[in-house]
Design a protein around this motif. Structure first.
Motif, PDB file in Angstrom:
ATOM      1  N   TRP A  82      36.604 -72.330 110.441  1.00 31.04           N
ATOM      2  CA  TRP A  82      36.268 -72.692 109.069  1.00 31.04           C
ATOM      3  C   TRP A  82      34.793 -73.046 108.958  1.00 31.04           C
ATOM      4  O   TRP A  82      34.256 -73.735 109.819  1.00 31.04           O
ATOM      5  CB  TRP A  82      37.072 -73.910 108.629  1.00 31.04           C
ATOM      6  CG  TRP A  82      38.532 -73.666 108.437  1.00 31.04           C
ATOM      7  CD1 TRP A  82      39.514 -73.759 109.386  1.00 31.04           C
ATOM      8  CD2 TRP A  82      39.179 -73.279 107.227  1.00 31.04           C
ATOM      9  NE1 TRP A  82      40.728 -73.458 108.839  1.00 31.04           N
ATOM     10  CE2 TRP A  82      40.560 -73.166 107.513  1.00 31.04           C
ATOM     11  CE3 TRP A  82      38.732 -73.033 105.936  1.00 31.04           C
ATOM     12  CZ2 TRP A  82      41.489 -72.811 106.551  1.00 31.04           C
ATOM     13  CZ3 TRP A  82      39.662 -72.682 104.966  1.00 31.04           C
ATOM     14  CH2 TRP A  82      41.022 -72.567 105.275  1.00 31.04           C
ATOM     15  N   VAL A  84      32.608 -75.323 106.684  1.00 33.67           N
ATOM     16  CA  VAL A  84      32.891 -76.430 105.772  1.00 33.67           C
ATOM     17  C   VAL A  84      31.586 -77.060 105.279  1.00 33.67           C
ATOM     18  O   VAL A  84      30.682 -77.330 106.075  1.00 33.67           O
ATOM     19  CB  VAL A  84      33.747 -77.507 106.468  1.00 33.67           C
ATOM     20  CG1 VAL A  84      34.072 -78.646 105.499  1.00 33.67           C
ATOM     21  CG2 VAL A  84      35.028 -76.887 107.021  1.00 33.67           C
ATOM     22  N   VAL A 118      34.999 -80.740  98.733  1.00 36.56           N
ATOM     23  CA  VAL A 118      34.911 -79.915  99.937  1.00 36.56           C
ATOM     24  C   VAL A 118      34.882 -78.438  99.552  1.00 36.56           C
ATOM     25  O   VAL A 118      35.631 -78.004  98.675  1.00 36.56           O
ATOM     26  CB  VAL A 118      36.114 -80.175 100.860  1.00 36.56           C
ATOM     27  CG1 VAL A 118      36.063 -79.259 102.085  1.00 36.56           C
ATOM     28  CG2 VAL A 118      36.170 -81.639 101.281  1.00 36.56           C
ATOM     29  N   ALA A 120      35.408 -74.972 101.653  1.00 35.20           N
ATOM     30  CA  ALA A 120      35.841 -74.499 102.974  1.00 35.20           C
ATOM     31  C   ALA A 120      36.081 -72.997 102.937  1.00 35.20           C
ATOM     32  O   ALA A 120      36.915 -72.512 102.167  1.00 35.20           O
ATOM     33  CB  ALA A 120      37.112 -75.227 103.401  1.00 35.20           C
ATOM     34  N   TYR A 122      37.233 -69.640 105.038  1.00 35.29           N
ATOM     35  CA  TYR A 122      38.006 -69.280 106.227  1.00 35.29           C
ATOM     36  C   TYR A 122      37.386 -68.078 106.929  1.00 35.29           C
ATOM     37  O   TYR A 122      37.159 -67.033 106.307  1.00 35.29           O
ATOM     38  CB  TYR A 122      39.454 -68.967 105.858  1.00 35.29           C
ATOM     39  CG  TYR A 122      40.329 -68.786 107.072  1.00 35.29           C
ATOM     40  CD1 TYR A 122      40.538 -69.838 107.961  1.00 35.29           C
ATOM     41  CD2 TYR A 122      40.926 -67.559 107.347  1.00 35.29           C
ATOM     42  CE1 TYR A 122      41.333 -69.679 109.081  1.00 35.29           C
ATOM     43  CE2 TYR A 122      41.730 -67.392 108.463  1.00 35.29           C
ATOM     44  CZ  TYR A 122      41.926 -68.460 109.336  1.00 35.29           C
ATOM     45  OH  TYR A 122      42.710 -68.300 110.451  1.00 35.29           O
ATOM     46  N   ALA A 130      43.236 -74.820 104.070  1.00 31.41           N
ATOM     47  CA  ALA A 130      42.204 -75.825 104.300  1.00 31.41           C
ATOM     48  C   ALA A 130      42.769 -77.228 104.459  1.00 31.41           C
ATOM     49  O   ALA A 130      42.390 -77.970 105.377  1.00 31.41           O
ATOM     50  CB  ALA A 130      41.183 -75.788 103.158  1.00 31.41           C
ATOM     51  N   LEU A 134      42.347 -78.510 108.396  1.00 32.27           N
ATOM     52  CA  LEU A 134      41.211 -79.397 108.564  1.00 32.27           C
ATOM     53  C   LEU A 134      41.655 -80.848 108.470  1.00 32.27           C
ATOM     54  O   LEU A 134      42.562 -81.184 107.699  1.00 32.27           O
ATOM     55  CB  LEU A 134      40.143 -79.110 107.504  1.00 32.27           C
ATOM     56  CG  LEU A 134      39.535 -77.711 107.555  1.00 32.27           C
ATOM     57  CD1 LEU A 134      38.651 -77.465 106.338  1.00 32.27           C
ATOM     58  CD2 LEU A 134      38.723 -77.517 108.844  1.00 32.27           C
ATOM     59  N   THR A 193      39.269 -80.428 113.041  1.00 27.93           N
ATOM     60  CA  THR A 193      40.366 -79.487 112.913  1.00 27.93           C
ATOM     61  C   THR A 193      41.673 -80.183 113.268  1.00 27.93           C
ATOM     62  O   THR A 193      41.699 -81.084 114.101  1.00 27.93           O
ATOM     63  CB  THR A 193      40.160 -78.263 113.828  1.00 27.93           C
ATOM     64  OG1 THR A 193      40.008 -78.703 115.181  1.00 27.93           O
ATOM     65  CG2 THR A 193      38.915 -77.489 113.417  1.00 27.93           C
TER      66      THR A 193
END
Length: 205
Positions: A82, A84, A118, A120, A122, A130, A134, A193
């Motif tokens: 990810w 982020v 957030v 995020a 992929y 997500a 996460l 993660t």
């Protein structure tokens, strides 16, 4: 953006910082491999734009957290990758949270609601979600850890309401955490993660 520093790998997973670089970098070259090690990068790409050069070990630690807005790539070592980015959080979000749903209750005594936006993306194999892949936490100045499910509330643009993503898909939403009201700006956000050990710290705001 260029991957500029690889934090030390844990038992499973890696964390790669992806800060902005000076526009004078030749060709604005972008590194596509999320888990590429620092040893494979040219030496001139290992310096982030800052007044002082910091070592990779210092970047993203609780003692030296990354600024809000810095992108990181989290690889859980099992196919989940990810990118982020944390946006500007609201550390005093009581009014917003309480107004969102009539059944939301006041935070516990000594705590206040915070909202963390957030983004995020992929980058891994198969699919990812997500909010599940996460792990989000707020670590107070006193060293206590606080997570989204400590207090359950309905929030606007909940990251947890978004479905799974395929490679290249982007999820944007909020995480809510009840954080201590004492010195909230002195804490840090810890993002990691759920299935590996990759994690990084960000400044509170």
């Amino acid at each position: 953006m260029v991957l500029v520093a690889l934090l030390p790998a844990c038992s499973t997973g890696t964390t790669t910082i992806v800060p902005d670089v000076d526009s004078s970098v030749e060709g604005d070259q972008q590194v596509d491999e999320a888990a590429q090690s620092a040893d494979e990068l040219p030496a001139d790409k290992l310096e982030a734009r800052s007044d002082s050069v910091e070592t990779a070990e210092e970047l993203g630690s609780r003692e030296n957290p990354l600024p809000i807005g810095t992108a990181v790539v989290l690889d859980d070592g099992m196919g989940g990758v990810w990118e982020v980015t944390l946006l500007a959080p609201d550390l005093e979000a009581n009014e917003v949270v309480l107004a969102e749903n009539m059944f939301n209750e006041d935070p516990p005594e000594g705590f206040q609601y915070s909202l963390l936006p957030v983004v995020a993306k992929y980058l891994g194999e198969e699919t990812g979600t997500a909010a599940w892949d996460l792990d989000f936490a707020y670590v107070s100045a006193a060293g206590t850890t606080h997570k989204p499910f400590d207090v359950s509330v309905v929030i606007p643009d909940d990251l947890g309401s978004l479905n799974e993503l395929y490679n290249g898909g982007v999820a944007e939403g909020n995480i809510a955490i009840a954080i201590p009201s004492e010195a909230p700006k002195q804490g840090t956000w810890r993002i990691g993660t759920s299935w590996g050990d990759a994690a990084v710290f960000f400044a509170a705001q």
